[in-house]
Design an enzyme around this catalytic site. Structure first.
Site, PDB file in Angstrom:
ATOM      1  N   PHE A 114       0.859  -1.191   0.000  1.00 22.49           N
ATOM      2  CA  PHE A 114       0.000   0.000   0.000  1.00 22.49           C
ATOM      3  C   PHE A 114       0.889   1.233   0.000  1.00 22.49           C
ATOM      4  O   PHE A 114       1.727   1.398   0.879  1.00 22.49           O
ATOM      5  CB  PHE A 114      -0.932   0.036   1.215  1.00 22.49           C
TER       6      PHE A 114
ATOM      7  N   LYS B  66       3.000   9.262   8.633  1.00 26.97           N
ATOM      8  CA  LYS B  66       2.183   8.974   9.813  1.00 26.97           C
ATOM      9  C   LYS B  66       2.753   9.423  11.164  1.00 26.97           C
ATOM     10  O   LYS B  66       2.285  10.393  11.742  1.00 26.97           O
ATOM     11  CB  LYS B  66       1.846   7.479   9.858  1.00 26.97           C
TER      12      LYS B  66
ATOM     13  N   ASP C 169       9.308   2.752   1.693  1.00 30.86           N
ATOM     14  CA  ASP C 169       8.140   3.461   2.202  1.00 30.86           C
ATOM     15  C   ASP C 169       8.045   3.160   3.708  1.00 30.86           C
ATOM     16  O   ASP C 169       7.617   2.085   4.114  1.00 30.86           O
ATOM     17  CB  ASP C 169       6.896   2.970   1.450  1.00 30.86           C
TER      18      ASP C 169
HETATM   19  C1  LIG Z   1      -0.835   5.207   5.283  1.00 32.48           C
HETATM   20  C2  LIG Z   1       0.204   4.823   4.289  1.00 32.48           C
HETATM   21  C3  LIG Z   1       0.406   5.580   3.124  1.00 32.48           C
HETATM   22  C4  LIG Z   1      -0.467   6.752   2.758  1.00 32.48           C
HETATM   23  O1  LIG Z   1      -0.320   7.807   3.642  1.00 32.48           O
HETATM   24  P1  LIG Z   1      -1.375   9.031   3.609  1.00 32.48           P
HETATM   25  O2  LIG Z   1      -0.831   9.989   4.610  1.00 32.48           O
HETATM   26  O3  LIG Z   1      -2.707   8.478   3.952  1.00 32.48           O
HETATM   27  O4  LIG Z   1      -1.343   9.570   2.229  1.00 32.48           O
HETATM   28  C5  LIG Z   1       1.436   5.214   2.284  1.00 32.48           C
HETATM   29  N1  LIG Z   1       2.227   4.154   2.560  1.00 32.48           N
HETATM   30  C6  LIG Z   1       2.066   3.415   3.668  1.00 32.48           C
HETATM   31  C7  LIG Z   1       2.992   2.277   3.936  1.00 32.48           C
HETATM   32  C8  LIG Z   1       1.034   3.712   4.571  1.00 32.48           C
HETATM   33  O5  LIG Z   1       0.855   2.956   5.656  1.00 32.48           O
END
Ligand SMILES: *Cc1c(COP(=O)(O)O)cnc(C)c1O
Length: 393
Positions: A138, A253, A224
């Site tokens: 994701f 986050k 990421d």
């Molecule tokens: C939550 C998340 C995103 C997206 O972040 P947003 O701030 O909602 O755009 C991208 N990558 C990972 C691994 C995530 O957990």
């Protein structure tokens, strides 16, 4: 207002994109939060991994209040102290060279994708633009980060998606070797622990091979760390468990402790890939959000991180002892619980709310992301509530 009035307004006037829990929250302190009727909840969610220090942590609140009362925003036409300080801390903690600030995880990944493509274009010219990511990953909700996301459910309705993205099975070394050998790949984007995909940790051997293949073919290793970063797994960044040296790292986050901020970190190779006006974001580097992030990073000492690991190990061991638990996955305080056949994680979440415990799901698993400052007693308390639920379910 009471909870019912809030829910009614939401249903009438907010785009109904979220399957919300049946709960409106009023205020919190530490790992505890209260609804509008005064009921107390123990939080194992941290606002989906954002409230690293829990609610209303004193140093964080005063950093935010002080900065808001001095200078709330200036645009990127001016230099600011909070962003400058934050960039110094992030590069020191990660070993990478530069930071770019933005507002969210998706925006950070979007920028990292642009950087990987520009790095390759500058050096090799057109055609070497493919970004590889993993199945079940994701990476966000913009059109390009949806393209990077390796789950079919996200690839509907919004056609055409950005081209040049392919998804490989996680931990499959031979698939990786074969695909990278084709010569058109500029970057490989991974999560060390796939979060939304069900708290699934990549294997050490796969990560080591990926690192080596990327380095030898000048393909950028893009990690990421939006969910795994900022101490969540017991290291400042999750790749530090595996001694990796990524070229691009994305954060969001947990970085702002509950205020919206994202960041791209650039390694040596691509530290100057973005030059003047190659990328930008009006709110990026916002002083209040950067002050919040500085307050978070000031707490993340080696002792604090070691304590996250101890608490994560303790929570994992306790969860493995619970009835109807098949397995526990994840790292540090980012844990996924797989139940025996027939037990739905969403039922456990809903019963938790009844009993005063907030939890999350990730795919078929129960997902726990408690604030990093959770106490040992609060871990015991949460486990006790889960035990009570699982014994009767
Ligand atoms: C939550 C998340 C995103 C997206 O972040 P947003 O701030 O909602 O755009 C991208 N990558 C990972 C691994 C995530 O957990």
């Amino acid at each position: 207002m009471n909870s019912q009035q809030i829910k009614t307004l939401d249903h009438q006037h907010i785009a109904q994109t979220y399957g919300r829990f049946d709960l409106a929250l009023s205020h919190g302190k530490g790992c505890l939060v209260w609804d509008f009727e005064g009921k107390q909840y123990l939080d194992f969610t941290s606002g989906i991994g954002t409230n690293s220090l829990g609610w209303a942590e004193e140093s964080w609140v005063s950093a935010v209040v002080n900065q808001a009362s001095k200078l709330q925003h200036v645009s990127n036409l001016f230099y600011t102290e909070p962003a400058a300080k934050l960039s110094e801390k992030l590069t020191a903690c990660s070993g990478l060279k530069r930071a770019f600030f933005c507002n969210s995880g998706a925006e950070a990944n979007e920028g990292a994708i642009k950087a990987a493509r520009k790095y390759s274009f500058d050096k090799y010219g057109k055609g070497r633009y493919t970004i590889i990511s993993l199945q079940n990953s994701f990476h966000g909700r913009t059109i390009s980060t949806l393209s990077a996301t390796g789950q079919d459910t996200f690839h509907q309705f919004f056609f055409p998606f950005t081209e040049g993205f392919e998804h490989l099975p996680a931990n499959d070394i031979s698939a990786l070797k074969t695909r990278l050998a084709q010569g058109d790949v500029c970057g490989v984007m991974i999560e060390i622990v796939q979060g939304e995909g069900g708290i699934f940790t990549l294997e050490e051997e796969y990560l080591a091979t990926l690192q080596q293949l990327c380095a030898s073919q000048d393909i950028l290793l893009m990690i990421d760390e939006v969910q795994t970063g900022i101490g969540r797994t017991g290291k400042f960044l999750a790749y530090q468990h595996f001694n990796l040296q990524p070229d691009l790292v994305t954060l969001a986050k947990g970085l702002g402790g509950g205020l919206p901020i994202g960041a791209i970190l650039f390694g040596e190779k691509c530290q100057n890939t973005f030059g003047k006006s190659d990328h930008g974001s009006t709110y990026g580097g916002n002083p209040v959000c950067c002050a919040a992030a500085n307050a978070v990073l000031d707490q993340l000492t080696p002792t604090f991180l070691a304590d996250v690991k101890v608490k994560g190990d303790k929570l994992r061991a306790a969860l493995l002892n619970l009835p109807k638990v098949k397995s526990v996955s994840g790292l540090g305080l980012m844990l996924g619980i797989e139940f025996e056949e027939g037990i739905k994680a969403t039922d456990v979440v809903n019963q938790g709310i009844q009993k005063g415990l907030l939890t999350l799901t990730a795919k078929h698993k129960l997902r726990l992301l408690p604030p990093l400052i959770i106490s040992h007693e609060q871990i015991d308390e949460g486990v006790k509530i889960l035990k009570d639920i699982l014994q009767k379910i």
